[in-house]
Design a protein around this motif. Structure first.
Motif, PDB file in Angstrom:
ATOM      1  N   ARG A  33      39.432  37.003  33.439  1.00  0.00           N
ATOM      2  CA  ARG A  33      39.448  36.044  32.332  1.00  0.00           C
ATOM      3  C   ARG A  33      40.872  35.677  31.903  1.00  0.00           C
ATOM      4  O   ARG A  33      41.058  34.941  30.938  1.00  0.00           O
ATOM      5  N   GLY A  34      41.856  36.224  32.608  1.00  0.00           N
ATOM      6  CA  GLY A  34      43.241  35.830  32.330  1.00  0.00           C
ATOM      7  C   GLY A  34      43.877  36.551  31.158  1.00  0.00           C
ATOM      8  O   GLY A  34      44.913  36.131  30.643  1.00  0.00           O
ATOM      9  N   ALA A  35      43.260  37.659  30.715  1.00  0.00           N
ATOM     10  CA  ALA A  35      43.826  38.389  29.576  1.00  0.00           C
ATOM     11  C   ALA A  35      44.937  39.330  30.021  1.00  0.00           C
ATOM     12  O   ALA A  35      45.804  39.711  29.230  1.00  0.00           O
ATOM     13  N   LEU A  36      44.884  39.750  31.270  1.00  0.00           N
ATOM     14  CA  LEU A  36      45.901  40.650  31.830  1.00  0.00           C
ATOM     15  C   LEU A  36      45.907  40.417  33.329  1.00  0.00           C
ATOM     16  O   LEU A  36      44.992  39.782  33.860  1.00  0.00           O
ATOM     17  N   LYS A  37      46.923  40.933  33.989  1.00  0.00           N
ATOM     18  CA  LYS A  37      46.939  40.791  35.444  1.00  0.00           C
ATOM     19  C   LYS A  37      46.956  42.177  36.088  1.00  0.00           C
ATOM     20  O   LYS A  37      47.812  43.005  35.793  1.00  0.00           O
ATOM     21  N   LEU A  38      45.978  42.380  36.938  1.00  0.00           N
ATOM     22  CA  LEU A  38      45.793  43.660  37.598  1.00  0.00           C
ATOM     23  C   LEU A  38      46.218  43.495  39.047  1.00  0.00           C
ATOM     24  O   LEU A  38      45.692  42.635  39.752  1.00  0.00           O
ATOM     25  N   THR A  39      47.171  44.309  39.474  1.00  0.00           N
ATOM     26  CA  THR A  39      47.592  44.229  40.876  1.00  0.00           C
ATOM     27  C   THR A  39      47.186  45.515  41.579  1.00  0.00           C
ATOM     28  O   THR A  39      47.585  46.603  41.168  1.00  0.00           O
ATOM     29  N   THR A  40      46.367  45.406  42.597  1.00  0.00           N
ATOM     30  CA  THR A  40      45.960  46.602  43.348  1.00  0.00           C
ATOM     31  C   THR A  40      46.294  46.463  44.831  1.00  0.00           C
ATOM     32  O   THR A  40      46.009  47.353  45.619  1.00  0.00           O
ATOM     33  N   GLN A  59      36.748  43.129  43.508  1.00  0.00           N
ATOM     34  CA  GLN A  59      37.733  42.195  44.008  1.00  0.00           C
ATOM     35  C   GLN A  59      38.247  41.330  42.861  1.00  0.00           C
ATOM     36  O   GLN A  59      37.489  40.889  42.016  1.00  0.00           O
ATOM     37  N   HIS A  60      39.531  41.168  42.854  1.00  0.00           N
ATOM     38  CA  HIS A  60      40.096  40.263  41.865  1.00  0.00           C
ATOM     39  C   HIS A  60      41.246  39.578  42.560  1.00  0.00           C
ATOM     40  O   HIS A  60      42.088  40.213  43.167  1.00  0.00           O
TER      41      HIS A  60
END
Ligand code: CTP
Length: 319
Positions: free
Chosen positions: A308-315, A27-28
């Motif tokens: 950690r805010g390095a990239l954004k993953l959308t699933t 989960q993110h």
């Protein structure tokens, strides 16, 4: 210190835990996600110690002359001749030279994109990277249509264009490329033996039809450098997937990287089946040792980077 700091236990836990693809470890939250710009800069700097994406994204004309013989990157005993056609399609300078973008999308090919409604959001990014010539028009609402950089493993010719056996396969291919206008077409032609005929046919079609695409052929050192970076960060990847390669390259050019279509699991978090590709019926054994990739481990790593805010993953769905 800006390194990934993926703990050993996190990495070692890999496949067994990953099998529980419904569990909360994936989960993110997208809500409240914020870019961590100093981490982005650290990662860019660290990756630059292994590769310079501006240079390694493609060999250039002056790297070879027609007739040169090179060894395949992952199959050193076998060789490839640089043909006249291939040489004529090598760029004079890197197609990514001096290109910088505020936001980029890297679009993977998972079926998780179906019904996502992410098309508009994906197309709103300054630079859109796609993989393996995935079709877009029929799926525009979910995947968008903009494409500035697109990869094409030589195997795509067989898989999606009937090995160019019929005129109609060739026409379909030429049509797909003509829609790309002058975007970068990235062909990993030097990895393993097997696809050289396909690459030659592709090159011939591009030349014959005077297509505008800007061909690029990754450098001989790229894959080892990318692997080296991740290994140093305790992410033991046998062979980085195209999607991970694209993220790694994009860190050089993009301040904010948004990933879509990354979900190498057969079910979503609600237990609903997810297709391996959004556009075909290819089956994939996510946890097989026969696969050259370790996508679940890659995903887990990207998930840590998201948190950690390095990239954004959308699933999930896009608003
Ligand atoms: N991907 C994913 N989950 C999936 C399918 C793909 O996360 N179910 C991501 C991977 O990073 C992958 C990228 O999307 O590299 C593009 O997908 P595909 O075209 O299947 O990638 P390849 O790495 O070329 O895979 P293969 O070597 O099996 O062809």
């Amino acid at each position: 210190d800006g390194e990934l700091c993926l703990s050993r236990s996190l990495v070692n836990s890999s496949d067994k835990i990953i099998r529980k693809a419904g569990s909360t470890i994936f989960q993110h939250s997208v809500q409240g996600w914020k870019i961590n710009s100093s981490l982005v800069l650290e990662i860019r700097k660290n990756i630059l110690r292994f590769l310079d994406a501006e240079r390694d994204v493609s060999v250039v004309k002056s790297s070879f002359k027609p007739g040169d013989v090179i060894h395949y990157v992952l199959d050193r005993r076998r060789t490839l001749n640089i043909s006249h056609n291939l040489h004529s399609l090598l760029p004079e300078v890197s197609p990514m030279k001096n290109r910088r973008f505020k936001t980029c999308a890297v679009v993977g090919n998972s079926g998780i994109l179906l019904d996502s409604g992410c098309g508009k959001e994906i197309d709103s990014h300054n630079f859109v990277i796609r993989c393996n010539l995935a079709p877009v028009v029929e799926f525009a609402a979910d995947v968008g249509t903009k494409s500035d950089f697109i990869t094409m493993n030589p195997s795509v010719v067989q898989r999606a264009f009937g090995g160019f056996r019929n005129e109609s396969d060739r026409e379909k291919f030429v049509h797909r490329l003509s829609m790309l206008n002058d975007s970068v077409l990235w062909i990993p032609a030097f990895m393993v033996k097997g696809g050289e005929k396909h690459v030659e046919w592709v090159n011939a079609l591009i030349l014959k039809n005077k297509l505008q695409v800007r061909t690029a052929y990754p450098s001989l050192r790229l894959i080892h450098a990318v692997r080296g970076y991740w290994l140093t960060n305790k992410v033991p990847i046998k062979r980085p997937s195209t999607g991970l390669l694209m993220y790694t390259l994009a860190t050089r050019f993009c301040d904010e990287i948004h990933l879509y279509g990354f979900w190498p699991f057969p079910k979503d978090l609600n237990g609903k089946a997810v297709k391996y590709h959004y556009y075909d019926d290819l089956k994939y054994r996510y946890f097989s040792n026969a696969s050259p990739h370790r996508m679940p481990l890659e995903f887990k790593t990207l998930n840590v980077l998201h948190n950690r805010g390095a990239l954004k993953l959308t699933t999930g769905k896009c608003m």
